[in-house]
Design a protein around this motif. Sequence first.
Motif, PDB file in Angstrom:
ATOM      1  N   SER A 144       0.803  -1.219   0.000  1.00  0.00           N
ATOM      2  CA  SER A 144       0.000   0.000   0.000  1.00  0.00           C
ATOM      3  C   SER A 144       0.836   1.269   0.000  1.00  0.00           C
ATOM      4  CB  SER A 144      -0.935   0.012   1.210  1.00  0.00           C
ATOM      5  OG  SER A 144      -0.190  -0.012   2.420  1.00  0.00           O
ATOM      6  N   ILE A 145       2.123   1.161  -0.233  1.00  0.00           N
ATOM      7  CA  ILE A 145       3.013   2.311  -0.063  1.00  0.00           C
ATOM      8  C   ILE A 145       2.844   3.368  -1.145  1.00  0.00           C
ATOM      9  CG2 ILE A 145       5.068   1.566  -1.359  1.00  0.00           C
ATOM     10  CD1 ILE A 145       6.644   2.295   1.295  1.00  0.00           C
ATOM     11  N   GLY A 146       2.360   2.975  -2.325  1.00  0.00           N
ATOM     12  CA  GLY A 146       2.021   3.974  -3.343  1.00  0.00           C
ATOM     13  C   GLY A 146       2.920   3.987  -4.566  1.00  0.00           C
ATOM     14  N   LEU A 147       2.398   4.574  -5.627  1.00  0.00           N
ATOM     15  CA  LEU A 147       3.050   4.577  -6.939  1.00  0.00           C
ATOM     16  C   LEU A 147       4.403   5.273  -6.940  1.00  0.00           C
ATOM     17  CD1 LEU A 147       2.980   4.012  -9.994  1.00  0.00           C
ATOM     18  CD2 LEU A 147       1.654   6.130 -10.263  1.00  0.00           C
ATOM     19  N   ASP A 148       4.534   6.376  -6.227  1.00  0.00           N
ATOM     20  CA  ASP A 148       5.797   7.117  -6.247  1.00  0.00           C
ATOM     21  C   ASP A 148       6.958   6.260  -5.757  1.00  0.00           C
ATOM     22  OD1 ASP A 148       4.450   7.233  -3.741  1.00  0.00           O
ATOM     23  OD2 ASP A 148       5.692   8.920  -3.101  1.00  0.00           O
ATOM     24  N   ARG A 149       6.719   5.480  -4.703  1.00  0.00           N
ATOM     25  CA  ARG A 149       7.787   4.640  -4.151  1.00  0.00           C
ATOM     26  C   ARG A 149       8.049   3.435  -5.046  1.00  0.00           C
ATOM     27  NH1 ARG A 149       7.713   5.993   1.532  1.00  0.00           N
ATOM     28  NH2 ARG A 149       9.145   4.288   2.009  1.00  0.00           N
ATOM     29  N   VAL A 150       7.005   2.930  -5.694  1.00  0.00           N
ATOM     30  CA  VAL A 150       7.197   1.823  -6.640  1.00  0.00           C
ATOM     31  C   VAL A 150       8.081   2.277  -7.804  1.00  0.00           C
ATOM     32  CG1 VAL A 150       6.079   0.265  -8.268  1.00  0.00           C
ATOM     33  CG2 VAL A 150       5.023   0.691  -6.049  1.00  0.00           C
ATOM     34  N   LEU A 151       7.795   3.451  -8.360  1.00  0.00           N
ATOM     35  CA  LEU A 151       8.582   3.966  -9.483  1.00  0.00           C
ATOM     36  C   LEU A 151      10.052   4.108  -9.101  1.00  0.00           C
ATOM     37  CD1 LEU A 151       6.129   6.670 -10.842  1.00  0.00           C
ATOM     38  CD2 LEU A 151       6.793   4.560 -12.009  1.00  0.00           C
ATOM     39  N   PHE A 152      10.295   4.629  -7.906  1.00  0.00           N
ATOM     40  CA  PHE A 152      11.677   4.746  -7.430  1.00  0.00           C
ATOM     41  C   PHE A 152      12.282   3.364  -7.210  1.00  0.00           C
ATOM     42  CE2 PHE A 152      14.475   5.342  -3.561  1.00  0.00           C
ATOM     43  CZ  PHE A 152      15.569   5.802  -4.289  1.00  0.00           C
ATOM     44  N   GLY A 153      11.503   2.464  -6.625  1.00  0.00           N
ATOM     45  CA  GLY A 153      12.000   1.129  -6.303  1.00  0.00           C
ATOM     46  C   GLY A 153      12.359   0.294  -7.512  1.00  0.00           C
ATOM     47  N   LEU A 154      11.736   0.565  -8.652  1.00  0.00           N
ATOM     48  CA  LEU A 154      12.027  -0.209  -9.861  1.00  0.00           C
ATOM     49  C   LEU A 154      13.445   0.023 -10.380  1.00  0.00           C
ATOM     50  CD1 LEU A 154       8.636   0.204 -11.774  1.00  0.00           C
ATOM     51  CD2 LEU A 154       9.521  -1.885 -10.720  1.00  0.00           C
ATOM     52  N   GLY A 155      14.094   1.067  -9.899  1.00  0.00           N
ATOM     53  CA  GLY A 155      15.483   1.303 -10.281  1.00  0.00           C
ATOM     54  C   GLY A 155      15.647   1.749 -11.724  1.00  0.00           C
ATOM     55  N   ILE A 156      14.691   2.501 -12.232  1.00  0.00           N
ATOM     56  CA  ILE A 156      14.766   3.004 -13.603  1.00  0.00           C
ATOM     57  C   ILE A 156      15.881   4.036 -13.690  1.00  0.00           C
ATOM     58  CG2 ILE A 156      13.467   4.136 -15.460  1.00  0.00           C
ATOM     59  CD1 ILE A 156      10.910   3.243 -13.903  1.00  0.00           C
TER      60      ILE A 156
END
Length: 306
Positions: A144-156
């Motif tokens: 549930s942490i949110g899209l912003d953290r997912v985008l960062f976490g993907l390591g793009i």
Amino acid sequence: RDIIDILESCGYYDEGYEDGMERNVTLNMDKERSFVGDEVKFEMPENCPECGEPLERIDGEAAVRCTSSNCPAQLLRSIIHFASKPAMNIDGLGPAIIEKFIAEGLINDCSDIYYLKYDDLINLEGFKEKSVTNMLEAIKKSKSIGLDRVLFGLGIRLIGSRAGQLLAEKFGSIEKILLAEVEDISSIDDIGEKMAASLVHYFKEPQSIKIIEKLEKADVKLTYESHKSSDFLEGKTFVVTGTLPTLKRAEAKKIIEDNGGKVSGSVSKKTDFLLAGEEAGSKLDKAQSLGVNIISEEELLKIINI
């Protein structure tokens, strides 16, 4: 020797972590260099020492990268980054455990974390019922942490935590980001064409789409809800330096961003405020020379009525 010890012996000093990932290191011209006498000139290898595939350096960048998408070292680092506190913040899922999971064939990309089951873990060496239960709870919580953290976490490549937040605020969902073109993305303040092109390229890769699909299927939140408390700091750029009385840098950064402000890693003419604590260092000197407003933690909290 620790890298910071080596840098300091050569006349550099460490300014600490910026954005949870990198260190600012500044050359101290007044310090006498000290060497141990057995230094060897470093020569950059042509092939990855982990997987043997060719290395490449993109024009204009300092970093040298392995070209293999199947490099085990890159896989390990990418999952460590995804699970880290600044990204998905999965408590207990550290480097050693991730390495074990990879070796056991339990995870092959970051999305596999959300498909780990109790029976997969309970028989692993060093895992007890409580540790397994706690880890699975931490994984569930991170959904549930949110899209912003997912985008960062993907390591793009080129997409840091600030860019992840800006993208999430602009588009609101992963579906809209997947449909966005370079022009749409680069129209966002502080998102340049190289960053936009890197993002578009990443989401054109079949492996990236597979990861997103697996995250969606696992009910990981891929939408964004603004956490702004106010717009008191809208349009203002801050730099944080030194040791603050009560706040950690990450906490100060969050407070500024939650109230509409932006946090930069370096002082420039565009900086509106320098939030300075003890041992502020060279950033304080530069801010003073540029006439930037210098404020304390107490003054920041007064501005936003805390």
